[in-house]
Design a protein around this motif. Structure first.
Motif, mmCIF file in Angstrom:
data_model
loop_
_atom_site.group_PDB
_atom_site.id
_atom_site.type_symbol
_atom_site.label_atom_id
_atom_site.label_comp_id
_atom_site.label_asym_id
_atom_site.label_seq_id
_atom_site.Cartn_x
_atom_site.Cartn_y
_atom_site.Cartn_z
ATOM 1 N N GLU A 1 -9.834 -70.156 -0.887
ATOM 2 C CA GLU A 1 -10.012 -68.832 -1.484
ATOM 3 C C GLU A 1 -8.729 -68.449 -2.221
ATOM 4 O O GLU A 1 -7.675 -68.290 -1.605
ATOM 5 C CB GLU A 1 -10.337 -67.800 -0.409
ATOM 6 C CG GLU A 1 -10.859 -66.493 -0.972
ATOM 7 C CD GLU A 1 -11.596 -65.671 0.059
ATOM 8 O OE1 GLU A 1 -12.284 -64.718 -0.344
ATOM 9 O OE2 GLU A 1 -11.490 -65.970 1.273
ATOM 10 N N ASP B 1 -16.274 -73.374 0.214
ATOM 11 C CA ASP B 1 -16.341 -73.834 1.600
ATOM 12 C C ASP B 1 -15.829 -75.284 1.659
ATOM 13 O O ASP B 1 -16.409 -76.164 1.020
ATOM 14 C CB ASP B 1 -17.796 -73.749 2.072
ATOM 15 C CG ASP B 1 -17.979 -74.166 3.533
ATOM 16 O OD1 ASP B 1 -16.984 -74.605 4.177
ATOM 17 O OD2 ASP B 1 -19.106 -74.062 4.036
ATOM 18 N N LYS C 1 -11.795 -72.444 4.097
ATOM 19 C CA LYS C 1 -12.276 -71.902 2.835
ATOM 20 C C LYS C 1 -11.135 -71.890 1.834
ATOM 21 O O LYS C 1 -10.045 -71.414 2.129
ATOM 22 C CB LYS C 1 -12.831 -70.487 3.008
ATOM 23 C CG LYS C 1 -13.514 -69.967 1.751
ATOM 24 C CD LYS C 1 -14.254 -68.665 2.007
ATOM 25 C CE LYS C 1 -15.028 -68.235 0.759
ATOM 26 N NZ LYS C 1 -15.767 -66.971 0.989
#
Length: 204
Positions: free
Chosen positions: A185, A195, A183
């Motif tokens: 992030e 994702d 991921k």
């Protein structure tokens, strides 16, 4: 017994490859020379032609463009494969760019200036590996682009790996801020949660 040297292939009839002037090409040439192949870049005054790109390259651009557009704030726009003018002799084409919305001028726009760009992303292909690892990030950093991401395909399950970098304004070099496998992030340059698993790529 020595093998005879293999003759160089003859140019196809009607094809005239551009010959670089002694001082090299400029970004003005990049946009005015007739017949250049799509996605031609200008690096240090030399024209660089894109080779065939694997499916991973195209799908990864799609994945990032779609994800970034979902997360980008209103004052930023996400672009794919647009020339960024760094200086008179350098006009690379990041695979993905995040630019300031006020720098977008219309549907016929063909370029952005380095000062317009908040993030440049390169997805590595076999023919671009050296440029993506070395030449381009050095030039993006020198031009003051605050963020750079490098995307590669991992061996094994062939999932994406995204390395993220942030500009050190003192040294004008990039410092790595993370290595992302499943991921993506982040909180800068804006909050992102994408994702990047192999499964996400296969769904495209």
């Amino acid at each position: 017994m020595n093998a005879e040297p293999t003759p160089e292939p003859a140019d196809e009839p009607g094809i005239r490859w551009p010959v670089s002037p002694p001082e090299g090409y400029t970004v003005d040439d990049l946009f005015t020379l007739p017949g250049l192949p799509p996605h031609t870049e200008l690096i240090d005054g030399s024209l660089v032609f894109a080779g065939p790109r694997p499916r991973f390259h195209s799908l990864m651009i799609d994945l990032l463009v779609g994800g970034l557009r979902c997360w980008a704030p209103g004052d930023l726009k996400v672009m794919r494969e647009m020339t960024v003018v760094l200086d008179r002799r350098n006009g690379p084409e990041p695979d993905v760019s995040v630019v300031r919305a006020d720098s977008v001028t219309g549907m016929e726009q063909t370029r952005f200036e380095a000062g317009d760009v908040v993030l440049a992303v390169e997805v590595v292909s076999p023919d671009s590996e050296a440029r993506d690892h070395d030449t381009k990030p050095r030039k993006y950093a020198a031009a003051g682009i605050p963020h750079f991401w490098l995307v590669e395909m991992a061996e094994g399950d062939q999932h994406p790996v995204v390395r993220t970098y942030e500009l050190d304004p003192v040294t004008r070099t990039y410092a790595v801020t993370g290595i992302h496998h499943d991921k993506l992030e982040l909180s800068v340059p804006f909050a992102v949660g994408i994702d990047i698993t192999a499964a996400a790529l296969r769904e495209l």
